[in-house]
Design a protein around this motif. Structure first.
Motif, PDB file in Angstrom:
ATOM      1  N   PRO A  34      -9.139   8.434 -22.926  1.00  0.00           N
ATOM      2  CA  PRO A  34      -8.606   9.686 -22.370  1.00  0.00           C
ATOM      3  C   PRO A  34      -8.086   9.577 -20.945  1.00  0.00           C
ATOM      4  O   PRO A  34      -7.028  10.138 -20.629  1.00  0.00           O
ATOM      5  CB  PRO A  34      -9.805  10.637 -22.457  1.00  0.00           C
ATOM      6  CG  PRO A  34     -10.587  10.130 -23.630  1.00  0.00           C
ATOM      7  CD  PRO A  34     -10.443   8.637 -23.594  1.00  0.00           C
ATOM      8  N   ALA A  35      -8.798   8.867 -20.075  1.00  0.00           N
ATOM      9  CA  ALA A  35      -8.347   8.776 -18.683  1.00  0.00           C
ATOM     10  C   ALA A  35      -6.995   8.073 -18.592  1.00  0.00           C
ATOM     11  O   ALA A  35      -6.105   8.494 -17.835  1.00  0.00           O
ATOM     12  CB  ALA A  35      -9.389   8.035 -17.847  1.00  0.00           C
ATOM     13  N   ASP A  52      -0.612   1.402 -19.746  1.00  0.00           N
ATOM     14  CA  ASP A  52      -0.922   1.672 -18.340  1.00  0.00           C
ATOM     15  C   ASP A  52      -0.448   0.548 -17.426  1.00  0.00           C
ATOM     16  O   ASP A  52      -0.143   0.775 -16.252  1.00  0.00           O
ATOM     17  CB  ASP A  52      -2.422   1.914 -18.155  1.00  0.00           C
ATOM     18  CG  ASP A  52      -3.277   0.858 -18.820  1.00  0.00           C
ATOM     19  OD1 ASP A  52      -2.911   0.412 -19.927  1.00  0.00           O
ATOM     20  OD2 ASP A  52      -4.319   0.482 -18.254  1.00  0.00           O
ATOM     21  N   ALA A  53      -0.355  -0.675 -17.966  1.00  0.00           N
ATOM     22  CA  ALA A  53       0.112  -1.801 -17.152  1.00  0.00           C
ATOM     23  C   ALA A  53       1.606  -1.713 -16.862  1.00  0.00           C
ATOM     24  O   ALA A  53       2.110  -2.405 -15.966  1.00  0.00           O
ATOM     25  CB  ALA A  53      -0.204  -3.120 -17.858  1.00  0.00           C
ATOM     26  N   LEU A  58      -0.960   8.525 -18.168  1.00  0.00           N
ATOM     27  CA  LEU A  58       0.378   8.354 -18.740  1.00  0.00           C
ATOM     28  C   LEU A  58       1.085   9.698 -18.901  1.00  0.00           C
ATOM     29  O   LEU A  58       2.262   9.845 -18.549  1.00  0.00           O
ATOM     30  CB  LEU A  58       0.275   7.654 -20.095  1.00  0.00           C
ATOM     31  CG  LEU A  58      -0.132   6.179 -20.063  1.00  0.00           C
ATOM     32  CD1 LEU A  58      -0.533   5.706 -21.457  1.00  0.00           C
ATOM     33  CD2 LEU A  58       1.011   5.323 -19.527  1.00  0.00           C
ATOM     34  N   LEU A  59       0.369  10.679 -19.428  1.00  0.00           N
ATOM     35  CA  LEU A  59       0.980  11.993 -19.635  1.00  0.00           C
ATOM     36  C   LEU A  59       1.448  12.597 -18.314  1.00  0.00           C
ATOM     37  O   LEU A  59       2.497  13.257 -18.257  1.00  0.00           O
ATOM     38  CB  LEU A  59      -0.010  12.926 -20.330  1.00  0.00           C
ATOM     39  CG  LEU A  59      -0.367  12.569 -21.781  1.00  0.00           C
ATOM     40  CD1 LEU A  59      -1.464  13.486 -22.304  1.00  0.00           C
ATOM     41  CD2 LEU A  59       0.863  12.648 -22.675  1.00  0.00           C
ATOM     42  N   ALA A  64      -3.324   8.717 -30.324  1.00  0.00           N
ATOM     43  CA  ALA A  64      -4.536   9.040 -31.077  1.00  0.00           C
ATOM     44  C   ALA A  64      -5.587   9.561 -30.107  1.00  0.00           C
ATOM     45  O   ALA A  64      -5.877   8.923 -29.088  1.00  0.00           O
ATOM     46  CB  ALA A  64      -5.048   7.802 -31.808  1.00  0.00           C
ATOM     47  N   GLY A  65      -6.165  10.705 -30.419  1.00  0.00           N
ATOM     48  CA  GLY A  65      -7.103  11.329 -29.503  1.00  0.00           C
ATOM     49  C   GLY A  65      -8.328  10.493 -29.199  1.00  0.00           C
ATOM     50  O   GLY A  65      -8.885  10.568 -28.096  1.00  0.00           O
TER      51      GLY A  65
END
Length: 411
Positions: free
Chosen positions: A174-175, A148-149, A180-181, A166-167
């Motif tokens: 998740p956030a 995220d950085a 990213l997605l 990995a879920g």
């Protein structure tokens, strides 16, 4: 097994990298990027595996500027040391060292063609930065940390790239993953997969969160990307045909084994017969399979699906039970009955060799046909299963007592 070579850094120094080369002598290149534990046994094993797939692999020592030759395990003390090294790592210098590794890889005489990067954990993050800043033909990130950085660098990725998330990864909650997605959607070269119920490092066998099914699927997807972007492309159909020819036509065990990797395995799922490793499998082939099938054995091909690293073969196995067939009907004396049974073979390859086979069939159907299982009152069928596979116009739902009750009802 590979060996270590020296690499010249861009600032005039030298560091080491683990080097693994394919048996055929040359191939496309891969830079394999370490977890926070240095070039340990897992990283060397993965380098050797990718070499077996046909790639020339370098695993650079990314901690060399702080502590050369780091090779840590997964115990508490080693984990704490690894965290410290990770926190002290200069990311920009590390990316520069990856660039130097790419330069060295491209000068190796056995490296032929394109080059990609694959990274795990810390290496997963560095694979993203390498794809954004360096000249790569493809990249793969396994559960990269701290992505995220660097989300601002995603648009700079110019090569096809695959992400494995990995879920249940606490290092990428998740956030963060959804953020990213969402960023990936603007770049059509990016592909991402989330593995539900898996935690960080699900692909490392020595780690507590290892998940073999997820690791296997992620690896297959990785190989698929490598084949599409780097090559080499192997004729899996021809390899499988040759293997089957030696098994069923010439019945030559000594010719069968060289079609497989050094330590293959075969699992006939309904009877759990086969073998793991060269010696056990060769023993199985020689004494319980290749020379033990009935003389009238024949295979009726139905369909074949060919992927990047595996074949799914659908066929009908036909034979007369004129001898004890150890792998199919272990412990049952010959009945003299003829049978036909649909089978499914999932055959995985590594490079140009077979790695494993998973073979499935309906054992109840075979037992009915040879007369040792009474189908009365049971939802099982005999030779009809094979006949209907060949001719889809034969009646469906004949085992369903309730099928007639839905006649005339709205659909």
């Amino acid at each position: 097994m590979g060996s270590y070579i020296d690499i010249d850094s861009h600032d005039g120094k030298r560091f080491r990298a683990y080097h693994a080369a394919p048996a055929q002598g040359s191939g496309p290149g891969i830079v394999l990027l370490q977890e926070i534990f240095g070039i340990n046994g897992y990283m060397r094993a993965m380098a050797d595996r990718f070499a077996e797939e046909g790639y020339v692999v370098l695993v650079p020592d990314l901690f060399w500027r702080m502590k050369p030759g780091v090779e840590l395990g997964y115990g508490e003390a080693d984990f704490n040391e690894a965290l410290g090294l990770n926190e002290a790592l200069d990311i920009d210098l590390a990316v520069g060292d990856i660039g130097a590794t790419l330069d060295a890889l491209r000068t190796l005489p056995m490296q032929a063609g394109k080059v990609g990067a694959i990274g795990y954990c810390l290496g997963g993050k560095l694979a993203v930065l390498a794809a954004a800043r360096l000249d790569l033909d493809c990249a793969v990130s396994y559960y990269g940390v701290g992505l995220d950085a660097y989300i601002g660098e995603i648009p700079s990725i110019r090569c096809p790239m695959l992400f494995h998330f990995a879920g249940d990864d606490a290092f990428c909650p998740p956030a963060t993953r959804e953020h990213l997605l969402a960023a990936f959607t603007a770049n059509p070269k990016l592909e991402a997969h989330v593995y539900p119920g898996c935690d960080h490092a699900f692909a490392t066998p020595e780690r507590p969160h290892y998940d073999k099914p997820a690791a296997t699927m992620a690896y297959s997807r990785t190989v698929s990307l490598l084949r599409r972007t780097l090559g080499p492309i192997h004729d899996l159909n021809a390899l499988w045909e040759r293997h089957c020819y030696y098994e069923f036509a010439t019945r030559d065990v000594d010719a069968v084994m060289p079609t497989m990797i050094a330590e293959p395995y075969v699992n006939h799922v309904p009877t759990m017969t086969g073998g793991v490793g060269h010696d056990e499998l060769k023993r199985f082939y020689r004494h319980h399979f290749v020379n033990a099938n009935p003389d009238d054995t024949r295979l009726i091909p139905v369909s074949r699906t060919i992927g990047a690293d595996r074949i799914v073969d659908e066929f009908v196995f036909c034979a007369t039970h004129d001898r004890e067939i150890d792998w199919l009907l272990p412990g049952l004396a010959p009945t003299g009955k003829y049978f036909e049974v649909p089978m499914l073979a999932v055959v995985c390859f590594r490079g140009d060799k077979l790695y494993n086979e998973h073979i499935y069939w309906d054992q109840a159907s075979v037992l009915v046909q040879i007369g040792v299982l009474d189908p009365a009152g049971l939802p099982v069928a005999g030779i009809q299963t094979a006949k209907k596979l060949i001719d889809e116009t034969l009646p469906s739902n004949t085992l369903m007592r309730n099928w007639a009750t839905s006649a005339g009802k709205p659909i």
